[in-house]
Scaffold this motif. Structure first.
Motif, PDB file in Angstrom:
ATOM      1  N   THR A   1       0.820  -1.212   0.000  1.00 63.60           N
ATOM      2  CA  THR A   1       0.000   0.000   0.000  1.00 63.60           C
ATOM      3  C   THR A   1       0.852   1.259   0.000  1.00 63.60           C
ATOM      4  OG1 THR A   1      -1.689  -1.190   1.275  1.00 63.60           O
ATOM      5  CG2 THR A   1      -1.872   1.203   1.181  1.00 63.60           C
ATOM      6  N   GLY A   2       1.920   1.254   0.787  1.00 61.79           N
ATOM      7  CA  GLY A   2       2.739   2.457   0.922  1.00 61.79           C
ATOM      8  C   GLY A   2       3.499   2.814  -0.337  1.00 61.79           C
ATOM      9  N   ALA A   3       4.002   1.813  -1.062  1.00 62.34           N
ATOM     10  CA  ALA A   3       4.788   2.095  -2.266  1.00 62.34           C
ATOM     11  C   ALA A   3       3.972   2.812  -3.341  1.00 62.34           C
ATOM     12  CB  ALA A   3       5.396   0.800  -2.812  1.00 62.34           C
ATOM     13  N   PRO A   4       2.761   2.326  -3.711  1.00 66.95           N
ATOM     14  CA  PRO A   4       1.971   3.063  -4.708  1.00 66.95           C
ATOM     15  C   PRO A   4       1.587   4.464  -4.253  1.00 66.95           C
ATOM     16  CG  PRO A   4       1.145   0.826  -4.463  1.00 66.95           C
ATOM     17  CD  PRO A   4       2.124   1.050  -3.355  1.00 66.95           C
ATOM     18  N   LEU A   5       1.291   4.621  -2.947  1.00 66.30           N
ATOM     19  CA  LEU A   5       0.943   5.952  -2.445  1.00 66.30           C
ATOM     20  C   LEU A   5       2.112   6.914  -2.611  1.00 66.30           C
ATOM     21  CD1 LEU A   5      -1.044   5.165   0.841  1.00 66.30           C
ATOM     22  CD2 LEU A   5      -1.936   6.184  -1.259  1.00 66.30           C
ATOM     23  N   PHE A   6       3.315   6.455  -2.271  1.00 67.62           N
ATOM     24  CA  PHE A   6       4.482   7.328  -2.393  1.00 67.62           C
ATOM     25  C   PHE A   6       4.751   7.673  -3.858  1.00 67.62           C
ATOM     26  CE2 PHE A   6       8.980   8.199  -2.890  1.00 67.62           C
ATOM     27  CZ  PHE A   6       9.219   9.103  -1.865  1.00 67.62           C
ATOM     28  N   VAL A   7       4.675   6.681  -4.739  1.00 68.80           N
ATOM     29  CA  VAL A   7       4.922   6.921  -6.164  1.00 68.80           C
ATOM     30  C   VAL A   7       3.880   7.883  -6.731  1.00 68.80           C
ATOM     31  CG1 VAL A   7       4.977   5.844  -8.448  1.00 68.80           C
ATOM     32  CG2 VAL A   7       6.095   4.732  -6.515  1.00 68.80           C
ATOM     33  N   GLY A   8       2.612   7.687  -6.343  1.00 67.43           N
ATOM     34  CA  GLY A   8       1.562   8.595  -6.816  1.00 67.43           C
ATOM     35  C   GLY A   8       1.769  10.017  -6.333  1.00 67.43           C
ATOM     36  N   GLY A   9       2.134  10.180  -5.058  1.00 66.94           N
ATOM     37  CA  GLY A   9       2.398  11.516  -4.540  1.00 66.94           C
ATOM     38  C   GLY A   9       3.584  12.173  -5.217  1.00 66.94           C
ATOM     39  N   ALA A  10       4.664  11.396  -5.446  1.00 66.19           N
ATOM     40  CA  ALA A  10       5.836  11.940  -6.127  1.00 66.19           C
ATOM     41  C   ALA A  10       5.495  12.362  -7.555  1.00 66.19           C
ATOM     42  CB  ALA A  10       6.957  10.903  -6.137  1.00 66.19           C
ATOM     43  N   TYR A  11       4.622  11.611  -8.214  1.00 67.53           N
ATOM     44  CA  TYR A  11       4.228  11.970  -9.585  1.00 67.53           C
ATOM     45  C   TYR A  11       3.434  13.277  -9.600  1.00 67.53           C
ATOM     46  CZ  TYR A  11       2.141  11.605 -14.221  1.00 67.53           C
ATOM     47  OH  TYR A  11       1.745  11.866 -15.513  1.00 67.53           O
ATOM     48  N   VAL A  12       2.553  13.458  -8.618  1.00 71.85           N
ATOM     49  CA  VAL A  12       1.823  14.724  -8.517  1.00 71.85           C
ATOM     50  C   VAL A  12       2.795  15.878  -8.289  1.00 71.85           C
ATOM     51  CG1 VAL A  12       0.131  16.027  -7.157  1.00 71.85           C
ATOM     52  CG2 VAL A  12      -0.283  13.628  -7.704  1.00 71.85           C
ATOM     53  N   GLY A  13       3.813  15.642  -7.452  1.00 68.29           N
ATOM     54  CA  GLY A  13       4.824  16.662  -7.240  1.00 68.29           C
ATOM     55  C   GLY A  13       5.558  17.031  -8.512  1.00 68.29           C
TER      56      GLY A  13
ATOM     57  N   VAL B   1       5.915  11.801   0.548  1.00 70.35           N
ATOM     58  CA  VAL B   1       5.734  11.562   1.986  1.00 70.35           C
ATOM     59  C   VAL B   1       4.331  11.987   2.425  1.00 70.35           C
ATOM     60  CG1 VAL B   1       6.515  12.249   4.284  1.00 70.35           C
ATOM     61  CG2 VAL B   1       8.188  11.734   2.504  1.00 70.35           C
ATOM     62  N   ALA B   2       3.837  13.093   1.885  1.00 69.89           N
ATOM     63  CA  ALA B   2       2.502  13.555   2.259  1.00 69.89           C
ATOM     64  C   ALA B   2       1.424  12.550   1.866  1.00 69.89           C
ATOM     65  CB  ALA B   2       2.213  14.908   1.599  1.00 69.89           C
ATOM     66  N   ALA B   3       1.667  11.795   0.800  1.00 69.26           N
ATOM     67  CA  ALA B   3       0.676  10.808   0.349  1.00 69.26           C
ATOM     68  C   ALA B   3       0.574   9.614   1.285  1.00 69.26           C
ATOM     69  CB  ALA B   3       1.029  10.327  -1.065  1.00 69.26           C
ATOM     70  N   GLU B   4       1.502   9.493   2.251  1.00 65.54           N
ATOM     71  CA  GLU B   4       1.477   8.368   3.181  1.00 65.54           C
ATOM     72  C   GLU B   4       0.551   8.619   4.374  1.00 65.54           C
ATOM     73  OE1 GLU B   4       3.030   5.570   2.644  1.00 65.54           O
ATOM     74  OE2 GLU B   4       4.117   6.212   0.853  1.00 65.54           O
ATOM     75  N   ILE B   5      -0.161   9.752   4.391  1.00 64.12           N
ATOM     76  CA  ILE B   5      -1.023  10.084   5.524  1.00 64.12           C
ATOM     77  C   ILE B   5      -2.032   8.978   5.844  1.00 64.12           C
ATOM     78  CG2 ILE B   5      -2.987  11.562   6.156  1.00 64.12           C
ATOM     79  CD1 ILE B   5      -1.432  13.930   5.503  1.00 64.12           C
ATOM     80  N   PRO B   6      -2.802   8.472   4.855  1.00 63.49           N
ATOM     81  CA  PRO B   6      -3.792   7.446   5.217  1.00 63.49           C
ATOM     82  C   PRO B   6      -3.155   6.193   5.787  1.00 63.49           C
ATOM     83  CG  PRO B   6      -3.548   7.584   2.831  1.00 63.49           C
ATOM     84  CD  PRO B   6      -2.828   8.761   3.413  1.00 63.49           C
ATOM     85  N   LEU B   7      -1.965   5.849   5.315  1.00 64.22           N
ATOM     86  CA  LEU B   7      -1.290   4.665   5.829  1.00 64.22           C
ATOM     87  C   LEU B   7      -0.893   4.853   7.293  1.00 64.22           C
ATOM     88  CD1 LEU B   7      -0.197   1.874   5.111  1.00 64.22           C
ATOM     89  CD2 LEU B   7       1.941   2.961   4.423  1.00 64.22           C
ATOM     90  N   VAL B   8      -0.351   6.019   7.625  1.00 71.93           N
ATOM     91  CA  VAL B   8       0.057   6.293   9.010  1.00 71.93           C
ATOM     92  C   VAL B   8      -1.157   6.318   9.936  1.00 71.93           C
ATOM     93  CG1 VAL B   8       1.121   7.999  10.528  1.00 71.93           C
ATOM     94  CG2 VAL B   8       2.102   7.566   8.272  1.00 71.93           C
ATOM     95  N   VAL B   9      -2.232   6.978   9.509  1.00 76.01           N
ATOM     96  CA  VAL B   9      -3.435   7.053  10.339  1.00 76.01           C
ATOM     97  C   VAL B   9      -4.041   5.666  10.537  1.00 76.01           C
ATOM     98  CG1 VAL B   9      -5.769   8.002  10.485  1.00 76.01           C
ATOM     99  CG2 VAL B   9      -3.906   9.434   9.666  1.00 76.01           C
TER     100      VAL B   9
END
Length: 255
Positions: free
Chosen positions: A110-122, A163-171
């Motif tokens: 779960t964390g890897a796709p979230l990070f990649v997606g957030g980095a792509y938005v950046g 890193v910001a895209a990892e919020i749902p995973l941390v919560v």
């Protein structure tokens, strides 16, 4: 000693994978550089229309070599990340229980796709950020941006969004551990959203509200998703929990 030998073997394999990825990135340096400089090339005509002359430069005798080496190493780390990360997992997994292994693999998947997606938005936000920052150059002045500065800016933007895209995973992890409940998340929602916008304003290097919204809006949506997951988890946990018996009540006895 067996564990130390295995650790040495895993580390050696991981380093070899990174070196191999760096060599591949070195070979394909030109297309990688073209892809990385595309956001800058996109906004150059707009800056020239404002009378701002800008260009990417490399300084120093060994500046070009150092710049190519840095890009190759960063891309090599990314290319080989599934391999060297697996070496880490292969060393840790034997010490975990079956349930812990399942959760570890699930969190990783779960964390890897979230990070990649957030980095792509950046990366998509980069042209706007560059346009705003270089747009502060006074009339009649030029702007020379070194390769190292540009590389640091690109990496920082992608890391912040990733890193910001990892919020749902941390919560979700905090909720699974019983540290926070869905009710607490709902009560803290207004303050969390304010904190998200403050973080977005500080983390993004630009001063325009649009770039801040590109970071804050997805973070807010992801927090809402995490809150919904926590609500479902709490309902399941409450349904599975045994009924509470008061101090003045008798529990039923089995025959």
């Amino acid at each position: 000693m067996d564990h130390l030998r295995e650790l040495r073997s895993r580390l050696t394999k991981g380093v070899l994978f990174i070196i191999a990825g760096t060599i591949v990135a070195w070979i394909f340096y030109e297309p990688i550089l073209e892809w990385m400089s595309n956001p800058y090339d996109t906004i150059r005509p707009k800056l020239e229309a404002k009378g701002i002359e800008t260009d990417l430069v490399l300084t120093g005798v060994g500046g070009a070599f150092t710049f190519q080496l840095k890009i190759s190493l960063i891309v090599g780390l990314l290319l080989s990340s599934p391999l060297w990360l697996w070496q880490i997992w292969a060393f840790v997994l034997p010490a975990l229980h079956r349930a812990e292994k399942r959760w570890a693999l699930l969190l990783t998947a779960t964390g890897a796709p979230l990070f990649v997606g957030g980095a792509y938005v950046g990366f998509l936000v980069l042209p706007k950020a560059i346009l705003v920052l270089i747009g502060f150059v006074p009339d009649g002045w030029g702007s020379l941006l070194t390769g190292a500065e540009y590389l640091n800016f690109v990496v920082r933007m992608m890391l912040v969004f990733g890193v910001a895209a990892e919020i749902p995973l941390v919560v979700t992890i905090l909720n699974r551990l019983g540290i926070v409940s869905a009710r607490q998340l709902a009560d803290a929602r207004p303050w969390i959203i304010i904190g998200i916008f403050v973080f977005a304003a500080i983390a993004t290097p630009t001063t325009d509200p649009l770039t801040m919204l590109f970071l804050a809006a997805p973070m807010t949506i992801l927090y809402m998703v995490a809150e919904a997951i926590a609500y479902v988890t709490d309902r399941r946990r409450k349904r599975a929990a045994p009924p509470e018996i008061g101090d003045d009540e008798l529990s039923s006895l089995d025959d």
